[in-house]
Design a protein around this motif. Structure first.
Motif, PDB file in Angstrom:
ATOM      1  N   ARG A   1      -4.488  12.156   5.085  1.00 34.34           N
ATOM      2  CA  ARG A   1      -3.759  10.919   4.845  1.00 34.34           C
ATOM      3  C   ARG A   1      -4.477  10.142   3.758  1.00 34.34           C
ATOM      4  NH1 ARG A   1      -5.012   7.903  10.501  1.00 34.34           N
ATOM      5  NH2 ARG A   1      -7.249   7.805  10.223  1.00 34.34           N
ATOM      6  N   VAL A   2      -3.682   9.481   2.944  1.00 31.97           N
ATOM      7  CA  VAL A   2      -4.205   8.688   1.840  1.00 31.97           C
ATOM      8  C   VAL A   2      -3.528   7.332   1.895  1.00 31.97           C
ATOM      9  CG1 VAL A   2      -4.361   8.505  -0.676  1.00 31.97           C
ATOM     10  CG2 VAL A   2      -4.561  10.738   0.413  1.00 31.97           C
ATOM     11  N   ILE A   3      -4.329   6.270   1.819  1.00 25.47           N
ATOM     12  CA  ILE A   3      -3.802   4.910   1.757  1.00 25.47           C
ATOM     13  C   ILE A   3      -4.478   4.221   0.590  1.00 25.47           C
ATOM     14  CG2 ILE A   3      -3.519   2.719   2.945  1.00 25.47           C
ATOM     15  CD1 ILE A   3      -3.681   4.226   5.592  1.00 25.47           C
ATOM     16  N   VAL A   4      -3.695   3.857  -0.429  1.00 24.40           N
ATOM     17  CA  VAL A   4      -4.225   3.191  -1.625  1.00 24.40           C
ATOM     18  C   VAL A   4      -3.326   2.010  -1.961  1.00 24.40           C
ATOM     19  CG1 VAL A   4      -5.319   5.261  -2.575  1.00 24.40           C
ATOM     20  CG2 VAL A   4      -2.956   4.768  -3.142  1.00 24.40           C
ATOM     21  N   PRO A   5      -3.861   1.019  -2.673  1.00 25.43           N
ATOM     22  CA  PRO A   5      -2.993  -0.087  -3.111  1.00 25.43           C
ATOM     23  C   PRO A   5      -1.875   0.432  -4.008  1.00 25.43           C
ATOM     24  CG  PRO A   5      -5.294  -0.691  -3.367  1.00 25.43           C
ATOM     25  CD  PRO A   5      -5.257   0.776  -3.021  1.00 25.43           C
ATOM     26  N   TYR A   6      -0.682  -0.094  -3.812  1.00 24.70           N
ATOM     27  CA  TYR A   6       0.493   0.353  -4.569  1.00 24.70           C
ATOM     28  C   TYR A   6       0.537  -0.381  -5.894  1.00 24.70           C
ATOM     29  CZ  TYR A   6       5.379   1.130  -5.780  1.00 24.70           C
ATOM     30  OH  TYR A   6       6.537   1.461  -6.434  1.00 24.70           O
TER      31      TYR A   6
ATOM     32  N   PHE B   1       0.843  -1.190   0.000  1.00 25.35           N
ATOM     33  CA  PHE B   1       0.000   0.000   0.000  1.00 25.35           C
ATOM     34  C   PHE B   1       0.876   1.236   0.000  1.00 25.35           C
ATOM     35  CE2 PHE B   1      -2.849  -3.152   1.746  1.00 25.35           C
ATOM     36  CZ  PHE B   1      -4.068  -2.833   1.178  1.00 25.35           C
ATOM     37  N   LEU B   2       0.442   2.256  -0.738  1.00 24.45           N
ATOM     38  CA  LEU B   2       1.081   3.561  -0.688  1.00 24.45           C
ATOM     39  C   LEU B   2       0.416   4.334   0.442  1.00 24.45           C
ATOM     40  CD1 LEU B   2       2.882   5.841  -1.859  1.00 24.45           C
ATOM     41  CD2 LEU B   2       0.902   6.479  -3.253  1.00 24.45           C
ATOM     42  N   VAL B   3       1.223   4.802   1.386  1.00 27.15           N
ATOM     43  CA  VAL B   3       0.711   5.571   2.520  1.00 27.15           C
ATOM     44  C   VAL B   3       1.286   6.978   2.425  1.00 27.15           C
ATOM     45  CG1 VAL B   3       0.519   5.708   5.024  1.00 27.15           C
ATOM     46  CG2 VAL B   3       0.653   3.468   3.913  1.00 27.15           C
ATOM     47  N   VAL B   4       0.394   7.973   2.334  1.00 23.96           N
ATOM     48  CA  VAL B   4       0.787   9.372   2.214  1.00 23.96           C
ATOM     49  C   VAL B   4       0.172  10.133   3.382  1.00 23.96           C
ATOM     50  CG1 VAL B   4       0.716  11.433   0.771  1.00 23.96           C
ATOM     51  CG2 VAL B   4       0.809   9.175  -0.300  1.00 23.96           C
ATOM     52  N   VAL B   5       1.011  10.796   4.172  1.00 26.99           N
ATOM     53  CA  VAL B   5       0.542  11.565   5.322  1.00 26.99           C
ATOM     54  C   VAL B   5       0.984  13.014   5.121  1.00 26.99           C
ATOM     55  CG1 VAL B   5       0.598  11.826   7.828  1.00 26.99           C
ATOM     56  CG2 VAL B   5       0.783   9.537   6.815  1.00 26.99           C
ATOM     57  N   LEU B   6       0.006  13.927   5.050  1.00 30.49           N
ATOM     58  CA  LEU B   6       0.270  15.353   4.871  1.00 30.49           C
ATOM     59  C   LEU B   6       0.206  16.045   6.224  1.00 30.49           C
ATOM     60  CD1 LEU B   6       0.559  17.967   3.114  1.00 30.49           C
ATOM     61  CD2 LEU B   6      -1.937  17.998   3.031  1.00 30.49           C
ATOM     62  N   TYR B   7       1.274  16.757   6.558  1.00 26.01           N
ATOM     63  CA  TYR B   7       1.318  17.566   7.772  1.00 26.01           C
ATOM     64  C   TYR B   7       1.123  19.025   7.383  1.00 26.01           C
ATOM     65  CZ  TYR B   7       3.023  13.614  10.457  1.00 26.01           C
ATOM     66  OH  TYR B   7       3.122  12.401  11.082  1.00 26.01           O
ATOM     67  N   GLY B   8       0.246  19.711   8.086  1.00 25.28           N
ATOM     68  CA  GLY B   8      -0.028  21.118   7.807  1.00 25.28           C
ATOM     69  C   GLY B   8       1.022  22.029   8.405  1.00 25.28           C
ATOM     70  N   ASP B   9       0.809  23.318   8.234  1.00 22.32           N
ATOM     71  CA  ASP B   9       1.742  24.324   8.749  1.00 22.32           C
ATOM     72  C   ASP B   9       1.850  24.295  10.270  1.00 22.32           C
ATOM     73  OD1 ASP B   9       2.248  25.170   6.187  1.00 22.32           O
ATOM     74  OD2 ASP B   9       0.690  26.711   6.230  1.00 22.32           O
ATOM     75  N   ASP B  10       0.807  23.794  10.938  1.00 21.88           N
ATOM     76  CA  ASP B  10       0.815  23.730  12.393  1.00 21.88           C
ATOM     77  C   ASP B  10       1.510  22.487  12.934  1.00 21.88           C
ATOM     78  OD1 ASP B  10      -1.024  21.888  11.555  1.00 21.88           O
ATOM     79  OD2 ASP B  10      -2.699  22.698  12.718  1.00 21.88           O
TER      80      ASP B  10
END
Length: 132
Positions: free
Chosen positions: A32-37, A17-26
């Protein structure tokens, strides 16, 4: 603090799985996005859809190489300890991912055998000694 992304390919039993975690300015998780790779190129497109013109931390060399070809994504290779949040995210959502993608839990003997083969492969390949 500027926003940034942590992206990795994580294994859930025998699926990637592709795991993408976006952190904001704070500094807190904004998305977060989790999709099959599928492959590195489609993974980079998914990362670019989450945010553009940001730093992207990854400990996956395949993703890092693919990000170097895309303008607007500043790929930064990091130690796996720095990107461990992706592993925590997929462990937290393990049951939901199994239900969503209709993957039954592996029997214990298959988990053990799969783990053994992955360890043997890492040992044969030099356990990361020859990666960038």
């Amino acid at each position: 603090m500027d926003s940034f992304i942590i992206a990795n390919v994580e294994r859930l039993e025998n699926e990637l799985f592709l795991v993408v975690v976006l952190y904001g300015d704070d500094g807190y998780i904004a998305d977060r996005v989790i999709v099959p790779y599928e492959n590195a190129e489609s993974a980079v497109i998914t990362i670019a859809e989450v945010a553009y013109k940001v730093d992207v931390w990854s400990s996956d060399t395949t993703l890092y190489k693919a990000m170097l070809e895309v303008p607007g994504l500043n790929g930064i290779i990091k130690h796996p300890d720095d990107t461990s949040e992706t592993g925590r995210q997929i462990e937290e959502l393990m049951q939901i991912l199994r239900q969503e993608f209709e993957r039954p839990a592996l029997p214990r003997w298959r988990k053990w055998l799969s783990s053994l083969f992955r360890r043997m492969t890492r040992l044969i390949e030099g356990d990361g000694k020859y990666e960038i």
